[in-house]
Scaffold this motif. Sequence first.
Motif, PDB file in Angstrom:
ATOM      1  N   UNK A 111       0.825  -1.215   0.000  1.00  0.00           N
ATOM      2  CA  UNK A 111       0.000   0.000   0.000  1.00  0.00           C
ATOM      3  C   UNK A 111       0.858   1.264   0.000  1.00  0.00           C
TER       4      UNK A 111
ATOM      5  N   UNK B  50       2.352   1.884  -3.372  1.00  0.00           N
ATOM      6  CA  UNK B  50       1.310   2.358  -4.286  1.00  0.00           C
ATOM      7  C   UNK B  50       1.005   3.837  -4.042  1.00  0.00           C
TER       8      UNK B  50
ATOM      9  N   UNK C  83       1.584   6.775  -6.896  1.00  0.00           N
ATOM     10  CA  UNK C  83       0.492   7.557  -7.491  1.00  0.00           C
ATOM     11  C   UNK C  83       0.247   8.882  -6.778  1.00  0.00           C
TER      12      UNK C  83
ATOM     13  N   UNK D 128      -1.370   9.356  -4.033  1.00  0.00           N
ATOM     14  CA  UNK D 128      -2.758   9.384  -3.572  1.00  0.00           C
ATOM     15  C   UNK D 128      -2.854   8.596  -2.270  1.00  0.00           C
ATOM     16  N   UNK D 129      -3.873   8.937  -1.488  1.00  0.00           N
ATOM     17  CA  UNK D 129      -4.106   8.182  -0.249  1.00  0.00           C
ATOM     18  C   UNK D 129      -4.724   6.835  -0.592  1.00  0.00           C
ATOM     19  N   UNK D 130      -4.279   5.797   0.105  1.00  0.00           N
ATOM     20  CA  UNK D 130      -4.898   4.480  -0.063  1.00  0.00           C
ATOM     21  C   UNK D 130      -5.885   4.306   1.094  1.00  0.00           C
ATOM     22  N   UNK D 131      -7.158   4.194   0.751  1.00  0.00           N
ATOM     23  CA  UNK D 131      -8.222   4.206   1.761  1.00  0.00           C
ATOM     24  C   UNK D 131      -8.989   2.881   1.712  1.00  0.00           C
TER      25      UNK D 131
ATOM     26  N   UNK E  26      -0.369   6.792   3.138  1.00  0.00           N
ATOM     27  CA  UNK E  26      -0.411   8.139   2.578  1.00  0.00           C
ATOM     28  C   UNK E  26       0.949   8.492   2.000  1.00  0.00           C
TER      29      UNK E  26
ATOM     30  N   UNK F 103       0.305  14.415  -0.927  1.00  0.00           N
ATOM     31  CA  UNK F 103      -0.729  13.855  -1.804  1.00  0.00           C
ATOM     32  C   UNK F 103      -1.193  14.872  -2.828  1.00  0.00           C
ATOM     33  N   UNK F 104      -1.725  14.354  -3.911  1.00  0.00           N
ATOM     34  CA  UNK F 104      -2.304  15.215  -4.946  1.00  0.00           C
ATOM     35  C   UNK F 104      -3.612  15.806  -4.455  1.00  0.00           C
ATOM     36  N   UNK F 105      -3.954  16.951  -5.034  1.00  0.00           N
ATOM     37  CA  UNK F 105      -5.221  17.575  -4.658  1.00  0.00           C
ATOM     38  C   UNK F 105      -6.380  17.009  -5.458  1.00  0.00           C
ATOM     39  N   UNK F 106      -6.117  16.724  -6.722  1.00  0.00           N
ATOM     40  CA  UNK F 106      -7.211  16.259  -7.588  1.00  0.00           C
ATOM     41  C   UNK F 106      -6.781  15.038  -8.372  1.00  0.00           C
ATOM     42  N   UNK F 107      -7.776  14.389  -8.931  1.00  0.00           N
ATOM     43  CA  UNK F 107      -7.533  13.216  -9.769  1.00  0.00           C
ATOM     44  C   UNK F 107      -8.040  13.530 -11.173  1.00  0.00           C
TER      45      UNK F 107
END
Lengths: 420, 377
Positions: free
Chosen positions: A323, A326, A330, A332-335, A350, A354-358
């Motif tokens: 995780x 990953x 990317x 991004x948070x893994x949730x 985390x 982290x990015x703000x948008x996808x």
Amino acid sequence: MTARLGNACRLLRTWGSCKGLTIIYPQSSSLFLPCDQSHSCTAFPRVTPVRHGSQFFKRLSGVEVWSGQTGVSNSGKKKGRRPTRKLENLNYGQRPGDGKANIGWPGLNVPLHDYAAKIGPLAESHKLPPKQRGAQQRDTRKKRRFKPRLSPMERGWTSKSFGGRSVGPPDPVSDYVFEGFDTKILEVNVVSHMTNSLGRKRGFRAFVVTGNKQGLAGYGIGQSGTINNAVRKAKNIAGQHLMYFERYKDHTVYHNFHTKHHKTAVYVRRAPQGYGLKCHRIIQEICKMIGIKDIYAKIEGRTKNKITITTSFFRGLQKMETYQELADRLKLHVVEFRKERQYFPEVVASPAKARQTVGPDELLDFETMYMDGRVRYTRRSVTPFYAKFDAYHRKKRVHFINRNQPAAQLARLVEEQLGA
Amino acid sequence: MAASMKCAWARCLSTILLNSTKHRCQISQPLYASCSNITGDSGNDEIIFRKAEGEGGTDQTRQEAGPADDTKKHRRDPGKAFTDVRVQKILLRLTGLDLDKVYEYRAAKGAGVAKVALMSDQQLKKVYESASYKALRKLQMPPVLGAREPIDEVLSEDPELEGLNTSKLVFIDISQRVPLKKRTIVVREPNGTLRKASWEERDVTLQKYFPQSGRKIGLPRMFQQDNLECMLDDGKHEYILNRACSQFEIDDPEYIRVTQRTYEHIDGNGKFEDLRSTRHFGPMIFYFTYYKKIDKLLVAFLEEESLEDSLDLVKLYHIVHPSCKSAEKVASMPDATPLEIIRAFAEMDATQKSLVQQAIQTYEKECDSTGSTQLRR
């Protein structure tokens, strides 16, 4: 010969009478008469003339005589011929000196220092227990071919196969002891190659996997003339090629994946706790060595080549992403959303930032992102053949009326019992 | 980052809900929709934000139950006091919103693997927001009401029907779309009397025809006195209260008995924090406040060094008992500090005066040692 005969006569005199003693003399001997007339024997040994002379029996030793039955010619050896009989010790179970009269001869069946004692008959208890017919065969067979019966825990996949059997940790290397390691045999094959002198030479090839059930595992192949040596070699090679795999909560893989090696493809799915190892027995043994307790794996393509199955599976595990990896990749948070936590968003990894948008076209489906575009095929549910019959629907209707009755009856029974 | 975001959101949300008028409409409807049948008017969704005096409370069957040890003539329905806006605000604030506790791990059948999603910061914020709103729904407090008054209404006397049946006949109206509380249930006695069913008969019959999940017909063994004590000693307070909610109606005398016994046990052992951030914390605080037993609770808050909670509790006491001595005193000193208000309460209205005063002293010492008398969260 003469001396021997004279001695025998002397002995006979001492004994007195000894009936039934047969002495075979060669015909050509001049000493046809058993003894000279100077003494009188109450009993004379019976003399039976025999055709063949002493040389016939003396020419070859016992072993040489036996080689006629036990030996195999050179050409026979090349063809893999085996002897028809085994060398037998005809005096098996006998002691020199023993006989029907049960007399003790010092140095033979009685200790030498007893020579001063009167040579005479012994007690019944001195006799050796009689050997049954075929006892020698059975005893030798036991020593050579006897394998102790394996307990169910020691057995492999079947009572006879080597596959699935545990063979202990690899041998220590200098100061490193493979603590906590165990090795499982995955396959033992008979292999052969041609030599110029002996022709076909047979050997064994062992394929094993070793691991410490904490994430470290490796596989190895070994060859030798005997199975044990082949297994040992394979074990030690496996011990030299260990790999470490991260496990999700120490029980399963982090994500579903698919790998292909040669003609063998393996589809692996992560599983919840308690699911078990629902896969080919090869992959089961590998998972046990790594410490994976829950997994689903499907092999497609060639399922008989155990080495490619193993290689394929190990490759997939090596490519596996945790995780945290990953999240870092990317950004991004893994949730995780779990039913046990009422689908509360639990952030398990985390990135540093982290990015703000996808992006709108970004494909982030966790279930399929490692499957190379492959989608799991689920069969359409098939109505069973009996659904078209009226009797089935009638029965269903009757059952529906009493659908909760077993549970309700049990509850009433419990209440009654508790009340009493 | 994610953990701090979570806490920040929870705090943000509770202040939003307590202060803003916009969110009031959004929240009150789902939270208290099921309370509509308590007071008899099905359309009133703004129950939570009614004023204390005057409005609402038109149901005549509500028994006006005063405090158990109240010597005053003045009696109030605890339900009325409970649904006061100011009381609700304080109770909500005291309950708190610990998302990790609200969403704690519970065994679930057929759980399978977790669903994994990859989210940006924005998406995560949204998801936390919805989880927090969901959590507030989970923290919806079961109202504290007085015990229901027994039903005793005879509809008709028919002595000519005597001897026709050896047992009672119970009739229930099973037409659709009728609230459970309003369903007509009548009983024909063997002597011919036709009367309205009692509350117990109603409960049994309704559970038979309109079963609610988690509810048993008759009293579960767990709620019998001895078994209840065993469970309480095992520390299963939350479980008992949750089951009581599902088993009984909130105005059932059995429910009141079970919940009050549980609160007393908690008070005896000082295990108030077990219920923090659950839906039972508010009703428990209210029970102690209504029946003037907040001393141990106050001491517990002071020992935790949460001045805000202590002040809230005393304020709540003043709202529920506006005619008490300390309330009048505090009203006369508008610029009182939190500690002064609490001290006033301790001097005038605390039943275990020395205990509370000692706790205040200890708190002051701790404050001085850390050099801060400010309100701390």
